[in-house]
Structures are given as structure tokens and as C-alpha cells.
Design an enzyme around this catalytic site. Structure first.
Site, PDB file in Angstrom:
ATOM      1  N   LYS A   1      -8.771  -6.350  -0.297  1.00 14.30           N
ATOM      2  CA  LYS A   1      -7.844  -5.241   0.309  1.00 14.30           C
ATOM      3  C   LYS A   1      -8.428  -3.927   0.011  1.00 14.30           C
ATOM      4  O   LYS A   1      -8.915  -3.753  -1.229  1.00 14.30           O
ATOM      5  CB  LYS A   1      -6.523  -5.532  -0.110  1.00 14.30           C
ATOM      6  CG  LYS A   1      -5.602  -4.490  -0.052  1.00 14.30           C
ATOM      7  CD  LYS A   1      -4.592  -4.131  -1.114  1.00 14.30           C
ATOM      8  CE  LYS A   1      -5.172  -3.547  -2.413  1.00 14.30           C
ATOM      9  NZ  LYS A   1      -4.494  -2.688  -3.173  1.00 14.30           N
TER      10      LYS A   1
ATOM     11  N   ALA B   1      -4.080 -10.988  -2.465  1.00 12.96           N
ATOM     12  CA  ALA B   1      -4.716 -11.858  -1.398  1.00 12.96           C
ATOM     13  C   ALA B   1      -4.730 -13.260  -1.564  1.00 12.96           C
ATOM     14  O   ALA B   1      -4.558 -14.311  -0.372  1.00 12.96           O
ATOM     15  CB  ALA B   1      -5.989 -11.268  -1.048  1.00 12.96           C
TER      16      ALA B   1
ATOM     17  N   ASP C   1       1.694  -5.781  -3.028  1.00 11.80           N
ATOM     18  CA  ASP C   1       0.675  -5.787  -1.945  1.00 11.80           C
ATOM     19  C   ASP C   1       0.627  -7.160  -1.337  1.00 11.80           C
ATOM     20  O   ASP C   1      -0.172  -7.311  -0.157  1.00 11.80           O
ATOM     21  CB  ASP C   1      -0.566  -5.569  -2.733  1.00 11.80           C
ATOM     22  CG  ASP C   1      -1.086  -4.247  -3.019  1.00 11.80           C
ATOM     23  OD1 ASP C   1      -0.427  -3.238  -2.454  1.00 11.80           O
ATOM     24  OD2 ASP C   1      -1.796  -4.067  -3.874  1.00 11.80           O
TER      25      ASP C   1
END
Ligand code: C5P
Length: 287
Positions: free
Chosen positions: A13, A110, A142
């Protein structure tokens, strides 16, 4: 068709800009950030099994292998999703850890997002996207944007995602000094005076996001105070041929350079690796 093995990419990211616009009473910061992803990252593989297990391979596996598996976000994601099963099912999860740890490019987030996607399919769970996003937020701020996985504006503490479409092909160089930075510590060192959300943001071109238009990463100076080599890395990226933007991602220490063509990005990555031999440095395409 029922599949027994699923592989999902967990791309790095990149916060193309990261503005802090406030602070909540619980200490969490309110963000206004444009996020994109690189075609480079970790990989999650899941297979049917009677219990949950996490095996870690890849170039950064050692940093994680010593920790109890329950501390890994991949494990936490699996356990969080298991609650939505009507019968007890497990999974053998393999994490190929290619991204440096605690590096501002959302590796752990992620991985957690990819685990949710992979297990949703493996376990064939019928769960609404909003619910999955809620589980994601519980794992980290996130994780929802990583679950979305495409360019987006991320607001609130990460729960508000607005899709963005870029028209051009952009190439990126990611470079990290191989020194982890603690996200909480960097946020705490940031002197939050509030800020303004870019209300009328109409972004279609990454090239508009250069510093002169006021876009930046507000956490850059807090991270540089902790790790001065970040400033040297940013100067190194800026000096590479055809780089149109150099910035830090997330809470650092990974910095990135943007280029309009692949050849320039590859050349810059080679030059930066020579300049910072102990660093992790890759070139990739923005997805
Ligand atoms: O959500 P995540 O686990 O990634 O956050 C790690 C730490 O970073 C939090 O405990 C908090 O101190 C800080 N943080 C913050 N504001 C955010 C995201 C993270 O202050 N929006």
C-alpha cells in the site's frame, strides 16, 4: 465449484499523500489520504485443514517467525472470520512475506485483508462487503483500504473509502532502510494541530499530486526525527532521473518515487540500491 486451495495477492500500500485532519478522544488520528497499490507484495495461500495454522516463508519470514502465531494479523483475521462459520472449519495458511516489517506500506494490513478474501472463498462464507470491512477495521485502520485493494481516498481513521480512478500508467520505486518504525510512536510524535479535508478533490491524475500543490505526508518530519536516513533516501529518490514525486508512505520508513515509464523506474531502483546498499529497494507498477 468447490476449491480447496486459494492464492491471493497482498500488494504493498502506498499513501500518495497523507494529511492528518484531527485527533479523536481515544488518541486515533483522523486522516485524509490517497492510497494506491503496487504490483509487488506479500502472498497469502490458504488450504483446507481442520485447524488454523500459519506458516511463514519469503525473504522477510525471519522477522515474524519468532513471534507467537496468535500475534500475527493473518491469524487474527482468520479467527475473526471463523466466527461467521456455521460449522467449525480450519485452514492451513501460508504467508509469503516479501515486504519489510513495520515499514509504512501496510504489509501486515495487506496480509490480513488478503486472508479475509481468501478464507471467505475457501470457507464459502456468505458475508456482506460492509460486514467484511467492519471486521477489517477491527484488525487495523489500514485493513479496510487494503481489502478494497484499488486506488481510493481513505478518511476517518480508515473506515471511509472513496474509490478513485487514475487514467495513466505510473511506475514506482519503493525503498526502505530495513529499519522498522513503530506506527503508534510516529503518530504520537506528530504534533496534531488539525487540518482540512480536501473536500472538492477531483483526482484523476497522480501527476497532480506533487508537493507544490500542497500534497504531502504529514508524518514525514516525525519519522525523520526518529530516523534521519529517511531524509537522505528522499533526497536520493529526488535526484534520480525523471522522478516527478518523492515522498514517504504511511508512518515510514518506506519512501517512494514515481515515474512515468518503467525504464526510468528500473534505472532509479538500481541506482538507489547502489546508494543505499543495506536497503530493500524494488520497482513496480501502480495498480
Ligand atoms: O490501526 P493500527 O494498528 O495500524 O495503528 C497502530 C497505532 O497507530 C495505533 O495504536 C495508534 O496509536 C496509531 N494510529 C493513529 N491514528 C490512525 C492510525 C493509527 O493514531 N489513524
Amino acid at each position: 465449484m468447490h476449491v480447496t486451495k486459494i492464492t491471493v495477492a497482498a500488494p504493498a500500500k502506498i499513501n500518495l499523500f497523507l494529511h492528518i485532519v484531527g485527533k479523536r478522544e481515544d488518541g486515533y488520528h483522523l486522516l485524509d489520504s490517497l492510497v494506491a497499490f503496487a504490483d509487488y507484495g506479500d502472498v497469502i495461500e490458504v488450504e483446507e485443514s481442520d485447524k488454523i495454522s500459519v506458516d511463514i516463508t519469503g525473504s522477510y519470514n525471519e522477522q515474524l517467525s519468532g513471534l507467537p502465531p496468535e500475534n500475527n494479523l493473518v491469524w487474527k483475521a482468520a479467527v475473526a472470520l471463523q466466527k461467521y462459520l456455521s460449522e467449525p472449519l480450519g485452514a492451513k495458511i501460508i504467508l509469503r512475506k516479501n515486504l519489510p516489517i513495520a515499514s509504512g506500506i501496510g504489509g501486515g494490513s495487506a496480509d490480513a485483508a488478503a486472508t479475509l478474501r481468501a478464507l471467505k472463498e475457501l470457507w464459502q462464507i456468505d458475508i456482506a462487503e460492509e460486514k467484511l470491512s467492519e471486521i477489517a477495521l477491527g484488525l487495523g485502520s489500514d485493513v479496510p483500504v487494503c481489502l478494497y485493494g484499488k486506488p481510493a481516498l481513505m478518511r476517518g481513521i480508515g473506515e471511509q473509502i472513496t474509490p478513485v480512478v487514475f487514467q495513466e500508467n505510473i511506475y514506482v520505486v519503493l525503498i526502505n532502510p530495513n529499519i522498522p518504525l513503530n506506527t503508534g510512536e510516529i503518530f504520537n510524535n506528530y504534533d496534531c494541530k488539525g487540518g482540512v479535508v480536501q473536500k472538492n478533490l477531483d483526482i484523476s491524475s497522480i501527476a497532480e499530486l506533487v508537493d507544490k500543490n500542497g500534497y504531502k505526508n504529514d508524518l514525514e518530519s516525525a519519522a525523520i526525527s526518529k530516523l534521519p536516513i529517511i531524509a537522505e533516501i528522499l533526497a536520493g529518490i529526488r535526484s534520480s532521473d525523471d522522478c516527478f514525486l518523492a515522498r514517504m508512505s504511511g508512518s515510514g520508513a518506506t519512501c517512494f518515487g514515481l515515474y512515468h515509464d518503467e525504464i526510468s523506474a528500473n534505472k532509479a531502483a538500481k541506482g538507489l540500491k547502489e546508494m543505499f546498499p543495506k536497503s530493500w529497494c524494488v520497482s513496480a507498477r501502480i495498480l
